[in-house]
Design an enzyme around this catalytic site. Structure first.
Site, short mmCIF file in Angstrom:
data_model
loop_
_atom_site.label_atom_id
_atom_site.label_comp_id
_atom_site.label_asym_id
_atom_site.label_seq_id
_atom_site.Cartn_x
_atom_site.Cartn_y
_atom_site.Cartn_z
N GLY A 227 0.82 -1.21 0.00
CA GLY A 227 0.00 0.00 0.00
C GLY A 227 0.85 1.25 0.00
N ASN A 228 0.22 2.37 0.29
CA ASN A 228 0.97 3.63 0.39
C ASN A 228 0.35 4.49 1.48
OD1 ASN A 228 -1.20 5.23 -0.82
ND2 ASN A 228 -0.67 4.12 -2.69
N ARG A 229 0.93 5.66 1.68
CA ARG A 229 0.57 6.49 2.83
C ARG A 229 -0.57 7.45 2.55
NH1 ARG A 229 4.80 6.25 6.52
NH2 ARG A 229 6.73 5.43 5.65
N SER A 230 -1.24 7.32 1.43
CA SER A 230 -2.28 8.29 1.10
C SER A 230 -3.38 8.31 2.16
CB SER A 230 -2.90 7.92 -0.25
OG SER A 230 -4.01 8.76 -0.49
N ALA B 280 -3.97 7.83 -4.97
CA ALA B 280 -2.60 7.31 -5.08
C ALA B 280 -2.70 5.83 -5.42
CB ALA B 280 -1.85 7.50 -3.76
#
Ligand SMILES: Cc1cc2nc3c(=O)[nH]c(=O)nc-3n(C[C@H](O)[C@H](O)[C@H](O)COP(=O)(O)O)c2cc1C
Length: 477
Positions: free
Chosen positions: A240-243, A311
């Site tokens: 995943g990502n930090r969005s 994102a």
């Protein structure tokens, strides 16, 4: 809850109640509509009658309840046809999984589906059910179909359900349902004063509660992607990502405040979406792709503006394990590139307009960079969008999860605009100001016209990582 505001003064509403455990809330909803000045009649399925009976609703509404699709009114008119033609909006709350399926397939086995089929007035639908039932592909497909009919879906909330389990399926707050009804009837959902009271929870966002200075997106459909994607490794882990979803939500909030109908395609997020959005959940790049494809059929795009602030992961595991991977032996992840959703969507829009004609929507991408924005002009050109909002996520106040953002807006026909560090809502407002101007200019565009500067599909520069939208403020690529 909201004080009685008269926002529905003399408006005629049919309240459709189906057989959910949340049916008891329909009595309170009826009262809220009446407090707003509405004249309400009730339609019920036979299951709903099992749950709460008709007596209370008949007494409070002052009208007979229609719960039998085969019945005639006292004046000899067919109940559901009379309702279809006499009201100005139909509100189905709560809507069961069964009812959604019946409505999606046009099965007129109860007075509510029959009235919805027979009417041309706006329909608001507030589903309520177990979380598993709501997330099932069959239910999601039915909800998507109802959206295609133009129905306003008031998404259920996440919380503890009647079963004691937690999930997304709890009937939306009654204020959200009333606000959505005010909106579909052309009113201003933000105009009622907010006062602290009673049993009904509010979920009013700042943009909903402020009086919009202008309604320059009234009648427009704005689609916003927001949040990050979670690409599964196995049933418990993901890439995943930090969005946080904040930038996209700010765009959605401001578009709502300007009078637009807003659809939010929402990935992982850490803040609640604005109450009046139609929310489509999309946890993976593939789900986001499917949601965007559904909105860009060959007959033409189903929106006036698309802002892709999500994102989307650039890479995902090549394979996903059906069972949890144990720690023995370590793990080597093989990743593959995800599809370039911005470029693909822009291409689908161009193709459909070439073949079917129609007005070209405004397309906006976000691009998160680190260190320099020099790649942004080429991305703008290669992806064939009207605006590219780029930010340097390495700069203070401009990264993931912050409430502020410092962006540069690149556009096809103007010099890049460097904006100062602003709140994400201010960035959204300035972006939508520019979109409104572009929309007005595009208003006269000929059918099928492809604006100068757009490139044919597949001309993305060699070597560029596959698309994905960067969170400006949560940007990417
Ligand atoms: C106690 C109980 C609670 C229920 N709650 C729900 C619910 O919240 N949502 C739902 O979709 N179905 C629920 N059901 C199942 C529906 O009542 C059932 O599918 C029924 O056929 C729906 O009929 P209708 O859509 O015609 O009203 C519940 C059933 C029971 C026994």
């Amino acid at each position: 809850m909201r004080e009685s505001g008269g926002r529905l003064k003399n408006r005629r509403i049919a309240l459709g109640i189906t057989g959910s455990i949340a049916a008891y809330k329909a009595v309170e909803l009826l009262r809220l509509f009446q407090n707003e000045g509405a004249d309400v009649r009730c339609l019920m399925t036979t299951s709903a009658v099992e749950f709460i009976g008709t007596l209370t609703l008949e007494t409070l509404s002052g009208r007979p309840v229609d719960s039998d699709v085969l019945s005639l009114q006292g004046d000899g008119r067919i109940g559901h046809i009379a309702a279809a033609h006499d009201v100005e909006a139909i509100v189905v709350a709560p809507a069961t999984a069964h009812w959604l399926g019946a409505m999606a397939h046009g099965l007129a086995g109860d007075p509510i589906t029959a009235a919805c089929l027979a009417t041309s007035v706006p329909v608001v639908v507030a589903p309520a059910m177990d979380g598993g039932m709501f997330s099932h592909p069959a239910t999601q497909a039915n909800v998507a179909r109802l959206r295609e009919f133009g129905y306003r879906i008031v998404e259920p909330e996440t919380g503890v359900l009647a079963s004691g389990m937690t999930g997304q399926g709890r009937l939306a707050s009654l204020n959200r349902i009333v606000d959505a009804t005010v909106e579909v009837l052309g009113g201003d959902a933000s105009s009622a004063p907010i006062v602290a009271t009673s049993t009904v929870a509010t979920s009013t966002s700042p943009a909903e509660s402020r009086t919009p200075a202008r309604r320059d997106l009234a009648g427009r459909h704005v689609v916003v992607t927001a949040g990050g994607t979670a690409e599964p490794i196995d049933p418990v882990r993901f890439v995943g990502n930090r969005s946080s979803g904040k930038m996209g939500m700010a765009v959605a909030e401001d578009a709502l405040a300007r009078g637009a109908t807003v659809t939010l395609i929402l990935g992982n997020h850490s803040v609640e979406p604005p109450a009046l959005c139609n929310v489509t959940r999309a946890e993976t790049a593939a789900e986001m792709q499917a949601a965007l494809r559904a909105l860009t059929p060959p007959e033409g795009p189903r929106f006036d503006v698309l802002v892709m602030a999500a994102a989307v992961a650039d890479f995902r595991p090549r394979t996903t394990s059906a069972t949890k991977i144990g720690r023995e032996g370590g793990m080597t992840l093989e990743l593959e590139a995800t599809p370039d959703l911005l470029a693909e969507t822009a291409e689908r829009v161009r193709d459909s307009i070439r073949t079917a004609g129609g007005r070209r929507p405004i397309l906006v991408g976000f691009a998160a960079e680190t260190g320099s924005l020099e790649r942004a002009p080429e991305k703008l050109r290669a992806k064939g969008v009207d605006f590219l909002v780029a930010n340097d996520v390495a700069e203070p106040g401009s990264g993931f999860g912050t409430d502020t953002n410092k962006v540069t807006i690149f556009s096809r026909d103007a010099e890049p605009e460097d904006l100062p560090l602003l709140s994400k809502l201010e960035v959204a407002e300035l972006l939508l100001d520019r979109i409104v101007v572009r929309l007005a200019a595009a208003g006269g565009a000929a059918k099928g016209e492809v604006p100068a500067g757009e490139v044919p599909a597949g001309e993305a520069p060699a070597g560029e990582a596959p698309a994905g939208e960067a969170p400006a403020g949560e940007a990417k690529r």
